[in-house]
Design a protein around this motif. Structure first.
Motif, PDB file in Angstrom:
ATOM      1  N   GLY A 319      30.261  -9.236 -39.831  1.00 23.16           N
ATOM      2  CA  GLY A 319      30.921  -8.875 -41.079  1.00 23.16           C
ATOM      3  C   GLY A 319      31.987  -9.869 -41.479  1.00 23.16           C
ATOM      4  N   ARG A 320      32.758 -10.367 -40.507  1.00 19.65           N
ATOM      5  CA  ARG A 320      33.784 -11.367 -40.809  1.00 19.65           C
ATOM      6  C   ARG A 320      33.153 -12.685 -41.268  1.00 19.65           C
ATOM      7  NH1 ARG A 320      39.323 -10.122 -40.935  1.00 19.65           N
ATOM      8  NH2 ARG A 320      39.705 -12.301 -40.396  1.00 19.65           N
ATOM      9  N   PHE A 321      32.165 -13.158 -40.513  1.00 12.40           N
ATOM     10  CA  PHE A 321      31.553 -14.441 -40.852  1.00 12.40           C
ATOM     11  C   PHE A 321      30.909 -14.417 -42.239  1.00 12.40           C
ATOM     12  CE2 PHE A 321      31.103 -15.603 -36.149  1.00 12.40           C
ATOM     13  CZ  PHE A 321      32.154 -16.492 -36.214  1.00 12.40           C
ATOM     14  N   HIS A 322      30.177 -13.342 -42.526  1.00  8.95           N
ATOM     15  CA  HIS A 322      29.390 -13.328 -43.760  1.00  8.95           C
ATOM     16  C   HIS A 322      30.196 -12.894 -44.981  1.00  8.95           C
ATOM     17  CE1 HIS A 322      25.439 -14.370 -42.147  1.00  8.95           C
ATOM     18  NE2 HIS A 322      25.846 -13.778 -41.048  1.00  8.95           N
ATOM     19  N   THR A 323      31.423 -12.487 -44.772  1.00  7.32           N
ATOM     20  CA  THR A 323      32.316 -12.284 -45.914  1.00  7.32           C
ATOM     21  C   THR A 323      33.344 -13.411 -46.007  1.00  7.32           C
ATOM     22  OG1 THR A 323      33.693 -10.801 -44.559  1.00  7.32           O
ATOM     23  CG2 THR A 323      32.051  -9.774 -46.004  1.00  7.32           C
ATOM     24  N   ARG A 324      33.053 -14.523 -45.310  1.00  8.29           N
ATOM     25  CA  ARG A 324      33.853 -15.752 -45.377  1.00  8.29           C
ATOM     26  C   ARG A 324      35.298 -15.542 -44.917  1.00  8.29           C
ATOM     27  NH1 ARG A 324      31.156 -18.723 -49.509  1.00  8.29           N
ATOM     28  NH2 ARG A 324      28.941 -18.253 -49.296  1.00  8.29           N
ATOM     29  N   GLN A 325      35.501 -14.712 -43.884  1.00 12.86           N
ATOM     30  CA  GLN A 325      36.853 -14.457 -43.415  1.00 12.86           C
ATOM     31  C   GLN A 325      37.181 -15.186 -42.116  1.00 12.86           C
ATOM     32  OE1 GLN A 325      38.299 -10.185 -44.098  1.00 12.86           O
ATOM     33  NE2 GLN A 325      36.082  -9.901 -44.018  1.00 12.86           N
ATOM     34  N   GLY A 326      36.147 -15.607 -41.382  1.00  8.52           N
ATOM     35  CA  GLY A 326      36.413 -16.237 -40.095  1.00  8.52           C
ATOM     36  C   GLY A 326      36.839 -15.213 -39.057  1.00  8.52           C
ATOM     37  N   LEU A 327      37.028 -15.693 -37.815  1.00  4.81           N
ATOM     38  CA  LEU A 327      37.428 -14.786 -36.746  1.00  4.81           C
ATOM     39  C   LEU A 327      38.882 -14.361 -36.905  1.00  4.81           C
ATOM     40  CD1 LEU A 327      35.727 -16.217 -33.541  1.00  4.81           C
ATOM     41  CD2 LEU A 327      34.994 -14.324 -34.980  1.00  4.81           C
ATOM     42  N   GLY A 328      39.217 -13.277 -36.216  1.00  2.00           N
ATOM     43  CA  GLY A 328      40.542 -12.699 -36.314  1.00  2.00           C
ATOM     44  C   GLY A 328      40.435 -11.286 -36.842  1.00  2.00           C
ATOM     45  N   LEU A 329      40.515 -10.296 -35.976  1.00  2.00           N
ATOM     46  CA  LEU A 329      40.242  -8.920 -36.355  1.00  2.00           C
ATOM     47  C   LEU A 329      41.523  -8.168 -36.680  1.00  2.00           C
ATOM     48  CD1 LEU A 329      37.565  -8.116 -33.622  1.00  2.00           C
ATOM     49  CD2 LEU A 329      37.194  -8.947 -35.946  1.00  2.00           C
ATOM     50  N   ASN A 330      41.446  -7.287 -37.672  1.00  2.00           N
ATOM     51  CA  ASN A 330      42.578  -6.452 -38.063  1.00  2.00           C
ATOM     52  C   ASN A 330      42.773  -5.315 -37.067  1.00  2.00           C
ATOM     53  OD1 ASN A 330      42.942  -8.024 -40.372  1.00  2.00           O
ATOM     54  ND2 ASN A 330      41.517  -6.771 -41.558  1.00  2.00           N
ATOM     55  N   TRP A 331      43.922  -4.658 -37.166  1.00  2.00           N
ATOM     56  CA  TRP A 331      44.246  -3.609 -36.194  1.00  2.00           C
ATOM     57  C   TRP A 331      43.278  -2.440 -36.288  1.00  2.00           C
ATOM     58  CZ3 TRP A 331      45.147   1.409 -37.439  1.00  2.00           C
ATOM     59  CH2 TRP A 331      45.475   1.704 -38.779  1.00  2.00           C
ATOM     60  N   GLN A 332      42.740  -2.158 -37.476  1.00  2.00           N
ATOM     61  CA  GLN A 332      41.814  -1.030 -37.607  1.00  2.00           C
ATOM     62  C   GLN A 332      40.570  -1.233 -36.750  1.00  2.00           C
ATOM     63  OE1 GLN A 332      43.199  -2.728 -40.148  1.00  2.00           O
ATOM     64  NE2 GLN A 332      43.498  -1.458 -41.974  1.00  2.00           N
ATOM     65  N   THR A 333      40.034  -2.449 -36.770  1.00  2.00           N
ATOM     66  CA  THR A 333      38.831  -2.715 -35.986  1.00  2.00           C
ATOM     67  C   THR A 333      39.149  -2.757 -34.498  1.00  2.00           C
ATOM     68  OG1 THR A 333      37.792  -3.893 -37.813  1.00  2.00           O
ATOM     69  CG2 THR A 333      36.983  -4.377 -35.610  1.00  2.00           C
ATOM     70  N   ARG A 334      40.296  -3.291 -34.132  1.00  2.00           N
ATOM     71  CA  ARG A 334      40.686  -3.272 -32.718  1.00  2.00           C
ATOM     72  C   ARG A 334      40.829  -1.835 -32.228  1.00  2.00           C
ATOM     73  NH1 ARG A 334      43.468  -8.325 -31.256  1.00  2.00           N
ATOM     74  NH2 ARG A 334      43.360  -9.741 -33.048  1.00  2.00           N
ATOM     75  N   ALA A 335      41.456  -0.982 -33.047  1.00  2.00           N
ATOM     76  CA  ALA A 335      41.583   0.431 -32.687  1.00  2.00           C
ATOM     77  C   ALA A 335      40.216   1.095 -32.596  1.00  2.00           C
ATOM     78  CB  ALA A 335      42.462   1.156 -33.706  1.00  2.00           C
ATOM     79  N   ALA A 336      39.286   0.671 -33.466  1.00  2.00           N
ATOM     80  CA  ALA A 336      37.933   1.234 -33.416  1.00  2.00           C
ATOM     81  C   ALA A 336      37.268   0.955 -32.075  1.00  2.00           C
ATOM     82  CB  ALA A 336      37.096   0.658 -34.560  1.00  2.00           C
ATOM     83  N   PHE A 337      37.439  -0.258 -31.551  1.00  2.00           N
ATOM     84  CA  PHE A 337      36.856  -0.586 -30.243  1.00  2.00           C
ATOM     85  C   PHE A 337      37.406   0.347 -29.158  1.00  2.00           C
ATOM     86  CE2 PHE A 337      36.605  -5.309 -31.693  1.00  2.00           C
ATOM     87  CZ  PHE A 337      35.507  -5.008 -32.478  1.00  2.00           C
ATOM     88  N   VAL A 338      38.724   0.559 -29.171  1.00  2.00           N
ATOM     89  CA  VAL A 338      39.367   1.398 -28.156  1.00  2.00           C
ATOM     90  C   VAL A 338      38.885   2.844 -28.272  1.00  2.00           C
ATOM     91  CG1 VAL A 338      41.570   2.294 -27.315  1.00  2.00           C
ATOM     92  CG2 VAL A 338      41.379  -0.101 -28.011  1.00  2.00           C
ATOM     93  N   LEU A 339      38.825   3.363 -29.498  1.00  2.00           N
ATOM     94  CA  LEU A 339      38.399   4.750 -29.702  1.00  2.00           C
ATOM     95  C   LEU A 339      36.944   4.949 -29.280  1.00  2.00           C
ATOM     96  CD1 LEU A 339      40.076   5.456 -33.148  1.00  2.00           C
ATOM     97  CD2 LEU A 339      40.591   6.635 -30.996  1.00  2.00           C
ATOM     98  N   ALA A 340      36.086   3.998 -29.610  1.00  2.00           N
ATOM     99  CA  ALA A 340      34.683   4.125 -29.220  1.00  2.00           C
ATOM    100  C   ALA A 340      34.536   4.100 -27.704  1.00  2.00           C
ATOM    101  CB  ALA A 340      33.857   3.008 -29.858  1.00  2.00           C
ATOM    102  N   GLY A 341      35.260   3.198 -27.043  1.00  2.00           N
ATOM    103  CA  GLY A 341      35.210   3.159 -25.579  1.00  2.00           C
ATOM    104  C   GLY A 341      35.708   4.441 -24.955  1.00  2.00           C
ATOM    105  N   ALA A 342      36.800   5.008 -25.502  1.00  2.00           N
ATOM    106  CA  ALA A 342      37.329   6.276 -24.986  1.00  2.00           C
ATOM    107  C   ALA A 342      36.329   7.400 -25.179  1.00  2.00           C
ATOM    108  CB  ALA A 342      38.648   6.603 -25.683  1.00  2.00           C
TER     109      ALA A 342
END
Length: 389
Positions: A319-342
């Motif tokens: 999603g980042r690459f194809h919307t021309r944003q490059g790497l670097g994730l926002n806090w919402q997506t980082r929180a999503a990873f943690v919530l999914a793992g939990a």
């Protein structure tokens, strides 16, 4: 003038199917647990658990697969991307197949089966067509796994049509494990460029070069274990094969240890997807050899944890690459990873006896964490998805 939303969404596969995957992954389990209490209003012949497995594998993960492959295939082969009507046709077929699963409507199994098989066959035909036109073998490994997924889906649907719950559950289990083979191929192709960009943002060098002999090791061992299972090998032999496949996923996770940069969210989520897949397959093999837990726990580690984190990684990174944003994730997506793992740990570990049962409705808590993860990703990415660069 700004293009209309339906034109923007049909401009590229990920814009249409990634949001559908996130919504389905978030809402279907939550409705099933919170609203229907593990039942479905029109489920009579087919147990609700069968519908649940089918909707997660071919619903949530199916939409993610459609988005990823229709976006990646043109990039890998330097061909024009699918856009417009072909994407809406695929989305319509996928959505039609979801209607029956939403309510467990046994009477709609036949049209749902036709729609499900149609989008699978069309996606497979698209890959074969591009491969033949470009005289390329880059897509053939994915085409082989797509064929296996289509075959498993067909067998599961035929069993559902016949009202045979046990064969349907077994073929859905096989379909989920086939998806792990697809995940391993995707991880092999995503991890290398992502790690190289993390290590050298200038992209002038390629410091990360994994051992070529291990590139498709996990996919190959999953295929071998599936062949052994379908061939009816003894539980002990099948168990050792799944342990070998799990170890290969652990080896893929170990490739993420590239120094301090391993703690970047993009690397960690790819490692977590491989790690959950490996732990699940190791647990599945151990269960076949007499470990004191049922298969449901390790299957959820692999198919909910490995595939869930893998899908979130694809949604976030692609999603980042194809919307021309490059790497670097926002806090919402980082929180999503943690919530999914939990959510995965809550769902699987107490059932395996590896974690105390927490107070309160365990499955509801896991479903809430899980839904929040995918909805957070959608909230983070929707502004970029609905806007052309």
């Amino acid at each position: 003038m700004k293009p209309s939303l339906h034109r923007v969404l049909a401009d590229e596969g990920f814009r249409l199917f990634f949001p559908l995957a996130a919504l389905h992954a978030a809402l279907w389990p939550l409705l099933w647990v919170a609203l229907w209490s593990f039942d479905l209003p029109f489920a009579r012949q087919i147990p609700p658990g069968i519908w649940h497995a089918n909707e997660m594998i071919f619903g949530a993960w199916g939409a993610a697969l459609l988005g990823f492959l229709t976006t990646a295939a043109p990039e890998w082969t330097d061909t024009p991307r699918l856009r417009g009507r072909p994407l809406w046709v695929l989305a319509g077929l996928w959505g039609l197949a979801r209607i029956a699963g939403l309510l467990g409507a046994d009477a709609l199994i036949l049209p749902a089966t036709a729609a499900e098989l149609a989008w699978l066959v069309l996606l497979l035909a698209y890959f074969l067509k591009v491969s033949l036109e470009q005289r390329s073998t880059r897509l053939l490994s994915f085409a082989g796994w797509l064929f296996a997924l289509t075959l498993a889906g067909l067998m599961a649907r035929m069993a559902m049509l016949a009202g045979q719950a046990e064969p349907a559950a077994e073929w859905l289990r096989i379909a989920g494990l086939v998806f792990l083979g697809l995940l391993s191929l995707a991880l092999a192709r995503i991890t290398v460029p992502v790690t190289n960009i993390v290590l050298d943002p200038s992209e002038s060098t390629s410091p990360f070069r994994p051992h070529p002999g291990r590139l498709n090791l996990s996919a190959g061992l999953v295929a071998l274990a599936l062949i052994g299972q379908v061939a009816g090998l003894s539980p002990a032999v099948a168990g050792f094969l799944w342990i070998a496949a799990g170890a290969a996923f652990m080896d893929r996770m170990a490739e993420g240890f590239v120094g301090p940069e391993a703690f970047r969210a993009e690397i960690m989520v790819l490692m977590a997807a491989a790690g959950f897949s490996g732990a699940g397959l190791l647990g599945l093999g151990a269960a076949a050899l007499g470990a004191p837990w049922a298969e449901a726990g390790p299957l959820h580690l692999a198919l909910m944890g490995g595939l869930g984190l893998g899908v979130l990684a694809v949604l976030a990174i692609a999603g980042r690459f194809h919307t021309r944003q490059g790497l670097g994730l926002n806090w919402q997506t980082r929180a999503a990873f943690v919530l999914a793992g939990a959510a995965v740990l809550l769902r699987a570990l107490p059932e395996m006896g590896l974690m105390p049962w927490p107070p309160g409705p365990l499955h509801l808590l896991a479903a809430l964490f899980w839904a929040a993860a995918f909805l957070l990703w959608l909230a983070d990415y929707w502004p970029a998805i609905r806007r052309l660069p």
